[in-house]
Design a protein around this motif. Structure first.
Motif: not given
Length: 444
Positions: A249-251, A271-276, A318-323
């Motif tokens: 997931v890309d937060l 299996e990719v999820t993009a959240v915004d 895997r979790v990505l947080l580019d804040a």
């Protein structure tokens, strides 16, 4: 369009329109993108962009240059005309001074006719009377609070270099999808168009472009095999080290630059999820992912990342947080950001960043990896955030990020397992990256 307006030239006219939009709250990238849709020649589009960024990067210096010649309040529209003219006179050499003055005068006749004589008088006198003996903040057009913070941490000479970097035209860097095309093939396409470019020394998928490039004419871009992204931003996905068949997931995914890189790294097999939360960004994210050819390989969620984490606890490897951050590491690219932020904003940003990082930890499966990154290098937004959140999560620990980066050169910029690139380091944007891992036993 009036005859006087035409005399100002299309590049100056559109630059003035963009600066007016920025003055009323629009982001510079958004305003430039809108102006770029108009029928400008490539040369005029390039000059317009150069003037806009140049005025914003040098705004404080230009105002100091103007100040001795002013009497009373100045109409903001006229100030922008004068700033543009002084930027061209002081920082560019493609147009003779007399032509710049004449263009500014003609433009003023349309915008504020009563100010025409004043503009003419100022621009006849000002070129020979540049500011002298000014502070660092004036010389390099930065707010004093940024100069003060950096000088306290890095000393005078390093601060001077960072301020100088922020005022340079940033390089254009391309990210190549190596699963579909060789970097050498893209370099050959660029060479065929007469564009100066070279392979990055630090990332195998990166190309540094040093000449003008109209991306839409590049076959690799048309085919979705090339994306614009700075090398430091590419390092975020390297730190994440995504693998096929994982749930990722890309937060706060924004426009999807890092989402796209994850998909390229896994060739669409994760299996990719993009959240915004912002619908306008999600619309652009969809367009960008579609151009890359991965529209059917990602789930796009319009939701606050903090709420998303409550609904999907411990579901991602895997979790990505580019804040969201102050952008103080990328001021050379976001030329308006330095004038939009105040030091007191850092506390509010840090509060949001801690809440988002706490949410990111909540999403981690046992043994999962989390990468936290910002395009700021301020301690309140970087190391302080990570350490504070880890105090509440005893089963999550720091992993040395340098073990996952593509070149040994990054070793010199890591400390306590974190990567911190200051603006200009290795020719890249300022960036902070931390890699965290949940213990194999249950993450909190």
């Amino acid at each position: 369009m009036t005859e006087s307006a035409q005399g100002a030239g299309p590049a100056r006219l559109e630059a003035w329109n963009v600066l007016e939009r920025v003055r009323h709250g629009a982001g510079v990238s958004e305003a430039l993108s809108e102006a770029g849709k108009r029928s400008l020649s490539p040369a005029d589009r390039a000059l317009m962009t150069q003037i806009v960024h140049g005025v914003l990067r040098n705004q404080r210096y230009l105002d100091a240059w103007l100040e001795p010649f002013l009497r009373g309040e100045l109409d903001p529209s006229v100030r922008d005309i004068l700033r543009m003219a002084l930027f061209q006179i002081g920082f560019l050499d493609r147009v003779p001074t007399y032509a710049v003055v004449n263009a500014a005068v003609e433009q003023t006749k349309t915008v504020a006719p009563r100010a025409t004589g004043m503009v003419n008088a100022i621009l006849r006198r000002a070129p020979s009377q540049k500011p002298k003996n000014v502070s660092l903040g004036v010389e390099f057009s930065h707010p004093d609070w940024i100069v003060r913070r950096w000088q306290a941490r890095y000393g005078l000479e390093r601060t001077r270099h960072m301020l100088w970097v922020d005022n340079q035209v940033p390089p254009l860097t391309l990210r190549v999808n190596l699963g579909r095309i060789a970097r050498e093939t893209v370099l050959a396409q660029l060479q065929a168009q007469g564009v100066r470019a070279e392979a990055s020394r630090y990332l195998p998928e990166a190309i540094r472009v040093s000449g003008p490039l109209w991306l839409e004419d590049l076959p690799a871009f048309q085919e979705g095999n090339v994306t614009v992204q700075d090398e430091s931003a590419m390092l975020v996905t390297w730190a994440l080290d995504p693998k096929p068949h994982e749930r990722i997931v890309d937060l706060t995914a924004g426009l999807g630059g890092k989402t796209g890189h994850i998909l390229e790294k896994t060739q669409g097999e994760a299996e990719v999820t993009a959240v915004d939360l912002a619908q306008n960004r999600l619309s652009l994210l969809r367009e960008n992912i579609m151009r890359l050819g991965y529209a059917h390989h990602v789930s796009i969620v319009g939701q606050d990342s903090r709420i998303f984490s409550l609904e999907h606890p411990k579901q991602f490897g895997r979790v990505l947080l580019d804040a969201p951050c102050s952008n103080l590491g990328v001021l050379r690219r976001r030329s308006d950001a330095r004038w939009r932020k105040q030091e007191k904003d850092l506390g509010g940003l840090a509060t949001t960043q801690k809440a988002l990082l706490d949410a990111a930890v909540r999403l981690l499966k046992p043994g999962g990896v989390l990468v936290y990154s910002t395009c700021s290098v301020e301690p309140e937004e970087t190391t302080d955030v990570v350490r504070k959140v880890l105090e509440s999560h005893s089963t999550v620990h720091i992993e040395p990020v340098q073990d996952f980066l593509p070149a040994s050169a990054f070793q010199d910029f890591t400390q306590e397992g974190f990567l911190t690139l200051l603006p200009g380091d290795l020719g890249m944007d300022g960036f902070f990256i931390a890699r965290l891992r949940a213990d194999v036993r249950e993450a909190e």
